[in-house]
Design an enzyme around this catalytic site. Structure first.
Site: not given
Length: 144
Positions: A62, A99
């Site tokens: 990701s 993230k």
């Protein structure tokens, strides 16, 4: 969301490695071998707060567009206050994820760096906390 294997930092011993005195140019070559007189301790260089710093190995993809790939090692400092734009290891509803933190109009967003993943808006009902801020990424360049 992906799994991050976490490890404590061992700082009992110095690990001095030779270091080129001059900067390493990404352009024309220079005779670096002539300047290998300094040493660097990676513990001191990479870890500002030993008691609150951990290492983590990345799984998942990701964050690939930010240059963070599966197998990379993260230096994670739990003592830092997260700021807008920081890359962080976050716990959301009992799962760790890596993230970027983006705060917009009072809403915290967890932003991936891969167009195949959607941003995650943190809602009031989420069990959320920033576990630590990523200060360095260590990559393996050979034998991937």
């Amino acid at each position: 969301m992906g799994k991050i294997d976490l490890y404590t930092v061992q700082q009992e011993k110095e690990l001095l490695l030779p270091m080129a005195e001059e900067s390493i140019r990404a352009g024309f070559p220079s005779p670096a071998q002539d300047y290998m007189e300094l040493s660097i301790d990676l513990n001191r260089e990479l870890i500002a707060h030993p008691s609150s710093t951990f290492l983590g190995r990345v799984t998942g993809d990701s964050m690939v567009e930010a240059g963070v790939e599966a197998g990379d090692i993260l230096v994670i400092d739990k003592s830092l206050d997260p700021q807008n734009g920081d890359m962080a290891v976050c716990s959301i509803d009992g799962e760790f994820t890596l993230k970027f933190i983006h705060i917009q109009q009072g809403v915290v967003w967890l932003m991936p760096a891969n167009k195949n993943y959607a941003p995650i808006a943190i809602e009031q009902e989420n069990d959320f906390r920033v576990w630590g801020v990523v200060t360095y990424t260590i990559k393996k360049r050979r034998g991937k």
